[in-house]
Design an enzyme around this catalytic site. Sequence first.
Site, short mmCIF file in Angstrom:
data_model
loop_
_atom_site.label_atom_id
_atom_site.label_comp_id
_atom_site.label_asym_id
_atom_site.label_seq_id
_atom_site.Cartn_x
_atom_site.Cartn_y
_atom_site.Cartn_z
N HIS A 30 -2.63 2.32 -1.99
CA HIS A 30 -1.80 2.49 -0.81
C HIS A 30 -1.05 3.82 -0.92
O HIS A 30 -0.35 4.07 -1.91
CB HIS A 30 -0.82 1.31 -0.73
CG HIS A 30 0.05 1.30 0.48
ND1 HIS A 30 -0.35 0.76 1.69
CD2 HIS A 30 1.32 1.73 0.67
CE1 HIS A 30 0.64 0.86 2.57
NE2 HIS A 30 1.66 1.46 1.97
N ASP A 32 1.58 6.35 0.83
CA ASP A 32 2.67 6.43 1.81
C ASP A 32 2.96 7.87 2.20
O ASP A 32 3.50 8.64 1.41
CB ASP A 32 3.94 5.81 1.21
CG ASP A 32 3.85 4.30 1.10
OD1 ASP A 32 3.60 3.64 2.12
OD2 ASP A 32 4.03 3.79 -0.02
N MET A 34 5.21 10.27 4.36
CA MET A 34 6.51 10.29 5.06
C MET A 34 6.88 11.73 5.41
O MET A 34 6.69 12.63 4.59
CB MET A 34 7.61 9.71 4.16
CG MET A 34 7.33 8.31 3.66
SD MET A 34 8.77 7.71 2.73
CE MET A 34 8.10 6.21 2.02
N MET A 65 3.99 7.14 7.82
CA MET A 65 5.36 6.98 8.35
C MET A 65 5.79 8.35 8.87
O MET A 65 6.63 9.03 8.29
CB MET A 65 6.28 6.45 7.25
CG MET A 65 6.02 4.97 6.96
SD MET A 65 6.71 4.41 5.39
CE MET A 65 5.39 4.90 4.31
N MET A 134 5.83 -4.79 8.35
CA MET A 134 6.73 -4.24 7.32
C MET A 134 7.74 -5.30 6.91
O MET A 134 8.40 -5.91 7.77
CB MET A 134 7.46 -3.00 7.84
CG MET A 134 6.59 -1.76 8.00
SD MET A 134 5.76 -1.20 6.49
CE MET A 134 7.17 -0.84 5.42
N GLY A 139 10.52 3.67 4.47
CA GLY A 139 11.17 4.89 4.00
C GLY A 139 11.36 4.96 2.49
O GLY A 139 11.32 6.04 1.93
N GLY A 141 10.84 2.87 -1.52
CA GLY A 141 10.38 1.79 -2.37
C GLY A 141 11.56 1.08 -3.01
O GLY A 141 12.71 1.53 -2.91
N ASP A 172 4.17 -5.10 3.39
CA ASP A 172 4.53 -3.93 2.59
C ASP A 172 6.04 -3.87 2.47
O ASP A 172 6.74 -3.74 3.48
CB ASP A 172 3.98 -2.67 3.27
CG ASP A 172 4.26 -1.39 2.51
OD1 ASP A 172 4.76 -1.46 1.36
OD2 ASP A 172 3.97 -0.31 3.07
O1 LIG Z 1 5.85 1.82 2.80
C1 LIG Z 1 6.59 1.75 1.85
C2 LIG Z 1 8.05 2.06 1.98
O2 LIG Z 1 8.33 2.39 3.28
C3 LIG Z 1 6.05 1.36 0.49
O3 LIG Z 1 4.65 1.14 0.60
C4 LIG Z 1 6.75 0.15 -0.06
O4 LIG Z 1 8.10 0.24 -0.02
C5 LIG Z 1 6.28 -0.16 -1.47
O5 LIG Z 1 7.33 -0.18 -2.37
P1 LIG Z 1 7.96 -1.53 -3.01
O6 LIG Z 1 6.81 -2.44 -3.34
O7 LIG Z 1 8.67 -1.01 -4.22
O8 LIG Z 1 8.88 -2.13 -1.99
FE LIG Z 2 3.72 1.65 2.62
#
Ligand SMILES: O=C(CO)[C@H](O)[C@H](O)COP(=O)(O)O
Ligand SMILES: [Fe+2]
Length: 224
Positions: A30, A32, A34, A65, A134, A139, A141, A172
């Site tokens: 995956h 991301d 941004m 994103m 989501m 934004g 992790g 996610d």
């Molecule tokens: O799209 C995302 C954040 O916007 C990431 O894919 C997601 O947050 C993954 O991180 P975690 O598993 O640590 O939450």
């Molecule tokens: Fe993501």
Amino acid sequence: MVRINPSILAADFVNLQRDLARIPSADFVHVDVMDNHFVPNLTFGLQMVGRIQDVSSLPLDVHLMIDDVDRWAPEYAKLGAFSVTFHAEATDAPVDLARRLRSLGSRAGIALKPGTPAEPYLDDLAEFDQVLVMTVEPGFGGQGFLAETMPKLQQVRDAVDAAGVDVWLQVDGGIDLSTIAVARDAGADTFVAGSAVYGAADPDLRVSALREAALRHGEQGHTH
Ligand SMILES: O=C(CO)[C@H](O)[C@H](O)COP(=O)(O)O
Ligand SMILES: [Fe+2]
């Protein structure tokens, strides 16, 4: 069917190739993207994702994103990404964009922020290969799983089953060994995990543990 997609947002960006090689049992990686506009954080763009595509032995699950998806999402499909997911909030023409992605040989995903309702998209499910619900505000992790998104996930699951279409349901954000069971129960089949995977001493072992947690839960009571 359970798919585990580690998010390299939680990997070491200066050792990405090494960290990509640490998750051989994953289904997809995956990625991301941004732009510090659609979300208040910045990662990387087309050039970097192109290099990840070059060196990854796993197919890419790209999560955009960003704004201007009508312009940019097709470029990620042209790189050869297996799947490109854009946010519903970033385009006025999601079906047209999904058709364009598919015509370029990519799977087309649509993502919904926690506050975005699913209803407007439920009549067009056949136009998409994946719906990403989501489970955090996009934004960053490492955030906590928002259980209040589960009714929406269940609503999408019910609509997919009623329509008889093959649409993957992805979650996610905040997915770990316990929340994966909650999301599985509400109908998810595709699980993104960043910190839960890369925060583990052995990321690949954690991928297996997440898969087992989802499957075990499925055996015990999951009916979807
Ligand atoms: O799209 C995302 C954040 O916007 C990431 O894919 C997601 O947050 C993954 O991180 P975690 O598993 O640590 O939450
Ligand atoms: Fe993501």
